[in-house]
Structures are given as C-alpha cells and as structure tokens.
Design an enzyme around this catalytic site. Sequence first.
Site, PDB file in Angstrom:
ATOM      1  N   ASN A 169      32.741  43.323  39.368  1.00  0.00           N
ATOM      2  CA  ASN A 169      34.059  42.872  38.921  1.00  0.00           C
ATOM      3  C   ASN A 169      33.794  41.803  37.873  1.00  0.00           C
ATOM      4  OD1 ASN A 169      36.573  41.765  38.542  1.00  0.00           O
ATOM      5  ND2 ASN A 169      36.771  40.928  40.620  1.00  0.00           N
ATOM      6  N   LYS A 228      35.778  40.256  35.986  1.00  0.00           N
ATOM      7  CA  LYS A 228      36.839  39.228  35.892  1.00  0.00           C
ATOM      8  C   LYS A 228      37.152  38.957  34.408  1.00  0.00           C
ATOM      9  CE  LYS A 228      35.520  37.548  40.415  1.00  0.00           C
ATOM     10  NZ  LYS A 228      35.447  36.429  41.368  1.00  0.00           N
ATOM     11  N   HIS A 233      43.010  41.622  44.554  1.00  0.00           N
ATOM     12  CA  HIS A 233      41.938  40.615  44.543  1.00  0.00           C
ATOM     13  C   HIS A 233      42.547  39.245  44.873  1.00  0.00           C
ATOM     14  CE1 HIS A 233      38.735  37.982  43.213  1.00  0.00           C
ATOM     15  NE2 HIS A 233      37.938  39.009  43.372  1.00  0.00           N
ATOM     16  N   GLU A 274      42.166  36.483  43.602  1.00  0.00           N
ATOM     17  CA  GLU A 274      42.613  35.708  42.439  1.00  0.00           C
ATOM     18  C   GLU A 274      43.983  36.189  41.966  1.00  0.00           C
ATOM     19  OE1 GLU A 274      38.951  36.326  40.309  1.00  0.00           O
ATOM     20  OE2 GLU A 274      37.948  35.131  41.861  1.00  0.00           O
ATOM     21  N   GLU A 317      36.494  40.208  51.039  1.00  0.00           N
ATOM     22  CA  GLU A 317      36.006  39.079  50.251  1.00  0.00           C
ATOM     23  C   GLU A 317      36.555  37.778  50.832  1.00  0.00           C
ATOM     24  OE1 GLU A 317      34.863  40.690  46.052  1.00  0.00           O
ATOM     25  OE2 GLU A 317      36.850  39.793  45.982  1.00  0.00           O
ATOM     26  N   GLY A 338      32.413  32.974  44.311  1.00  0.00           N
ATOM     27  CA  GLY A 338      32.024  32.105  43.206  1.00  0.00           C
ATOM     28  C   GLY A 338      31.559  30.729  43.653  1.00  0.00           C
ATOM     29  N   SER A 389      29.714  35.827  46.464  1.00  0.00           N
ATOM     30  CA  SER A 389      28.362  35.296  46.228  1.00  0.00           C
ATOM     31  C   SER A 389      27.270  36.244  46.711  1.00  0.00           C
ATOM     32  CB  SER A 389      28.197  33.907  46.865  1.00  0.00           C
ATOM     33  OG  SER A 389      29.135  33.008  46.317  1.00  0.00           O
TER      34      SER A 389
HETATM   35  P1  13P Z   1      31.235  36.307  43.142  1.00  0.00           P
HETATM   36  O1  13P Z   1      30.231  37.409  43.371  1.00  0.00           O
HETATM   37  O2  13P Z   1      31.121  35.651  41.816  1.00  0.00           O
HETATM   38  O3  13P Z   1      31.285  35.353  44.300  1.00  0.00           O
HETATM   39  O4  13P Z   1      32.681  37.048  43.108  1.00  0.00           O
HETATM   40  C1  13P Z   1      33.025  37.917  44.099  1.00  0.00           C
HETATM   41  C2  13P Z   1      34.288  38.588  43.719  1.00  0.00           C
HETATM   42  O5  13P Z   1      35.342  37.985  43.691  1.00  0.00           O
HETATM   43  C3  13P Z   1      34.220  40.009  43.357  1.00  0.00           C
HETATM   44  O6  13P Z   1      35.492  40.563  43.270  1.00  0.00           O
END
Ligand code: 13P
Length: 251
Positions: free
Chosen positions: A9, A11, A96, A98, A167, A173, A213
């Site tokens: 992803n 982003k 997601h 976010e 997640e 992150g 992560s």
């Molecule tokens: P990270 O791998 O950067 O923690 O992000 C995970 C994520 O949100 C994938 O959709």
Amino acid sequence: MRKKIVAGNWKMNTTLQEGIALASDLKNALAGKKVNCDVVVCTPFISVAAVAEAVKGSIIGVGAEDCSAQDKGAFTGEVSASMIASTGAKYVILGHSERRQYHGENNALLIQKLQQALANGLTPIFCVGEIKEERESNTFKSVIEGQMAALYTLSAEDFGKCVIAYEPVWAIGTGLTATSAQAEEVHAFIRASIAEKYNKTVADNTSILYGGSCKGSNAPELFAQPDIDGGLIGGAALKADTFMPIIEAWK
Ligand code: 13P
C-alpha cells in the site's frame, strides 16, 4: 484453499514517475524468480493505469487504495470502481484506518464501496483493526467484529471474493509490530467469526493479511502463524529491496 498474498500500500508517497520506477524495479526483481504468494501493489489513483502498464507480463497484480461509493456522475474528485477496473487493476483497498480516521469512513459508506468494487470485478482488500486505546481496554475484538459487520452484509459468494487485512492502528507506521501471537489471536478470532457467520469452508478459504510495521525481519515469524495468510505493507513496500524479502518470506 486460500491464497497467500503480499500486497503493498503505497499510500500518498509516490509521484507518477516514482511509481513507475518502483513498479519496474519490482518487476525486475521478480523476473525469473519463483515466488510462493500472490504479489499486489496498491498505488495512488494517479499511477494505477501507468503501473498496470509497467508490470504487464509479470505476476504483479495492481490495485487502488480506495474507490468511490458512487457508480458515476457529478461527484467531483471521486474515482469510481469502474474507472479503476478500466486500467486493468484488479484490487482495491477499502476501509483503511487512515480513511476511517481522516475521512470518517463508516460501515454504511463501506458497504456501498464494497458493492461498487464487487460489481466491477475488483477484489476488495478490506481493512479492520483497533486503535491503541481499544487494545488497552481489551475491547478490540468487539471493535473488529463491528467493522466486519460491513462485510457480513454480503452473500457468502460475494464475501468469498474479498480479502481481509487486520491492521492494528497502533502498529501502522510506528515500528511497533504486533507480536506474532497478538496477530494470530486476532486472525483466528476473525476466522472463527466468519465461520460462525457463513460456514467453515468460507472461513477456511478467506485470506487474512496482517498489516502494521511488517518487514523482511518479522515477516517469516508472522507468516508462520496458521491464520496469517500474508501482509499488507506500507513503508517497506516503497522500495523493491525492502518489499522483496517480505515476498520471499513465503518459502
Ligand atoms: P506500515 O507497513 O508502514 O506500518 O503500514 C501498514 C499499512 O497501513 C498498510 O496498509
């Protein structure tokens, strides 16, 4: 049986040129290699079409990071599931954390997005996961069950077309990965919930990915868990060098 999947992803991290370069790097890194999972990259809308073109002839599947809840029409700035499908993309991330956090996405909206994705032949990668306070107050299972309710509006046939990503928001992150035991506990919980809602066959056939992560160093242990079927990868998906070890964690 269910598929093993490693999905990136990206982003809001890649320009068009950076996205094409990253896709090409990944295609080159995979060339001639035998891999033991499906590989997907979900990219910003701006690069979905170009990335789909760039990875032609490889095993890489392409997806978007969201889609509109609407079919078509006067929705300025929105991108429909049919537009995504028209690029050759096959996947779309929905729900997601976010999107839930910054855009107020809730089950009612996500049900519409699921329907749009499925009606246009896209595989939804549907995200669920608790925030830190919900983990600390031990309410995470009911939170996840509440998020799964959007998927549970689907027929067993349509549900079977979806991929789930667990997640934990506190692990995204942050460098804080859920331990493989913490992740497995939730994956097993989700699979049991699916079996209860539909049946064991549907549950056994559902791919449930871990995200948060995840990187080359922890992927082998996470993927060794019986109910973890792969990963949804943020930061480590932004370079072929860091994404490949996660793909190769499936021996
Ligand atoms: P990270 O791998 O950067 O923690 O992000 C995970 C994520 O949100 C994938 O959709």
